[in-house]
Design an enzyme around this catalytic site. Structure first.
Site, short mmCIF file in Angstrom:
data_model
loop_
_atom_site.label_atom_id
_atom_site.label_comp_id
_atom_site.label_asym_id
_atom_site.label_seq_id
_atom_site.Cartn_x
_atom_site.Cartn_y
_atom_site.Cartn_z
CE1 TYR A 33 1.18 -0.24 4.37
CE2 TYR A 33 0.17 1.92 4.32
CZ TYR A 33 0.98 1.00 4.94
OH TYR A 33 1.60 1.32 6.13
NE ARG A 52 6.82 4.31 0.47
CZ ARG A 52 6.56 5.10 1.51
NH1 ARG A 52 7.51 5.37 2.40
NH2 ARG A 52 5.37 5.64 1.67
NE ARG A 100 -5.72 -19.49 4.75
CZ ARG A 100 -4.86 -20.32 5.33
NH1 ARG A 100 -4.86 -21.60 4.99
NH2 ARG A 100 -4.01 -19.87 6.23
CG HIS A 102 0.57 -20.85 3.45
ND1 HIS A 102 -0.51 -21.66 3.73
CD2 HIS A 102 0.84 -20.17 4.58
CE1 HIS A 102 -0.88 -21.49 4.99
NE2 HIS A 102 -0.07 -20.58 5.53
CE LYS A 148 3.34 3.20 3.12
NZ LYS A 148 3.40 3.28 4.57
CD GLU A 181 10.04 2.01 10.46
OE1 GLU A 181 9.93 3.00 9.73
OE2 GLU A 181 9.89 0.84 10.07
CG LEU A 206 8.31 2.52 4.89
CD1 LEU A 206 7.88 1.22 4.22
CD2 LEU A 206 7.11 3.41 5.11
N1 PDD Z 1 2.95 5.35 7.44
N2 PDD Z 1 7.54 3.99 9.05
C1 PDD Z 1 6.41 3.26 8.99
C2 PDD Z 1 6.38 1.93 9.66
C3 PDD Z 1 5.28 3.77 8.31
O1 PDD Z 1 4.15 3.06 8.23
C4 PDD Z 1 5.35 5.06 7.71
C5 PDD Z 1 4.20 5.63 6.94
C6 PDD Z 1 6.57 5.77 7.81
C7 PDD Z 1 6.74 7.14 7.17
O2 PDD Z 1 6.75 7.03 5.76
P1 PDD Z 1 6.23 8.23 4.84
O3 PDD Z 1 7.05 9.41 5.21
O4 PDD Z 1 6.50 7.76 3.46
O5 PDD Z 1 4.77 8.42 5.16
C8 PDD Z 1 7.63 5.21 8.48
C9 PDD Z 1 1.80 5.68 6.65
C10 PDD Z 1 1.52 7.14 6.60
C11 PDD Z 1 0.62 4.89 7.14
O6 PDD Z 1 0.78 3.69 7.33
O7 PDD Z 1 -0.45 5.43 7.32
#
Ligand code: PDD
Length: 289
Positions: A33, A52, A100, A102, A148, A181, A206
């Site tokens: 996403y 990304r 379903r 895996h 992501k 993070e 991320l």
């Molecule tokens: N989140 N780290 C994680 C684990 C994240 O899910 C996100 C973003 C970031 C920051 O990434 P960016 O600057 O590209 O938004 C760092 C989004 C906003 C979300 O899951 O809603």
């Protein structure tokens, strides 16, 4: 006005939108996403988000279901149909629908795509973007969080723990005591010498689009930055701390595990970076950063 979602090629009222019960995104979190901010009806850093998304799909051996340009057009059309001015646009692409099992299904599979929007608040300036509290806890996620994916249960649990502690965010910590993070944000501190510090890219964070833009803005405006990991102990003793994300922009962190950071107010480096980032998001600053 009821919201409109884009679902597998059609724009439908969100309340009536449906996905298949054997969608692999639903059963295995087999999907990726993106979330991009929409400011004044315009997506912030669209190329970075689309790039990304392509990288995430590639890492999972999923095909991009349409070109980045075509997907960009769908995102803009969804924003327009919802008359969204300030908020976010969300896109999710799952591997597709199959009985379903895996292992990835053999043969071509039509990926599922959903695009939705949501209203979100925008900070006017540094004075209206209050500092927030953070708690720290172990990072329980898998070893490829640079992708992501929608597999966000450990992030949800971390955010829930933060909410229960009346904090805005949870900073997750690896086995060495180093901050990776936040549950949905990247983590930063300003050290005793005034240098801005954030963890380098790798499989354990991320690659935030906001992180990337803030690093570039800092360098372009003479703010010293170092990409290295920092400990929780160091963070608690830092001059300033802040976090970045698409929806948090640059947000001051004024306490960590209940310990006040600096003098408990937004620090000068954080204030400067938020200002630069807001200008960038509004269309000034780095072109196409
Ligand atoms: N989140 N780290 C994680 C684990 C994240 O899910 C996100 C973003 C970031 C920051 O990434 P960016 O600057 O590209 O938004 C760092 C989004 C906003 C979300 O899951 O809603």
């Amino acid at each position: 006005m009821s919201r409109i979602a884009f679902v597998n090629g059609r724009y439908v009222p969100q309340a009536k939108a449906q996905v298949h019960v054997e969608d692999r995104g639903y059963q295995f979190a087999d999907g990726v996403y993106e979330v991009a901010f929409v400011l004044g009806g315009r997506m912030v850093d669209e190329p970075g988000h689309l790039a990304r998304l392509s990288r995430s799909l590639e890492a999972l051996a999923m095909a991009m279901p349409m070109t980045e340009a075509a997907l960009g057009a769908v995102l803009r059309e969804t924003i327009a149909r919802n008359r969204l001015v300030d908020g976010i646009v969300y896109v999710q692409i799952n591997r597709g629908v199959a009985p379903r099992a895996h292992a990835f299904p053999k043969g071509p599979l039509r990926p599922s795509i959903v695009v939705t929007v949501k209203l979100m608040p925008v900070p006017r300036d540094a004075d209206t973007w209050a500092g927030v509290a953070v708690v720290t806890l172990p990072d329980l996620r898998w070893k490829r969080v640079d992708v992501k994916t929608v597999g966000l249960l450990a992030n949800c649990m971390a955010k829930q723990a933060a909410a229960e502690a009346r904090a805005y965010e949870a900073w997750m910590v690896d086995d060495q005591g180093l901050v990776t993070e936040g549950a949905s944000t990247n983590a930063w501190i300003v050290d005793g010498e005034g240098r801005t510090v954030t963890r380098p890219l790798g499989p354990d964070i991320l690659p935030g689009i906001t992180r990337d833009v803030v690093l570039r803005l800092a360098r372009a405006h003479g703010v010293p930055v170092i990409e290295r990991a920092f400990t929780v102990v160091e963070a608690k003793a830092a001059r300033e701390a802040f976090l970045t994300s698409t929806t948090s922009f640059v947000r001051p962190v004024i306490s960590i595990d209940g310990q006040t950071i600096g003098n408990g107010a937004t620090g000068s480096v954080t204030r400067k970076l938020l200002g630069l980032y807001l200008d960038h998001a509004r269309g000034a600053g780095l072109a196409a950063a």
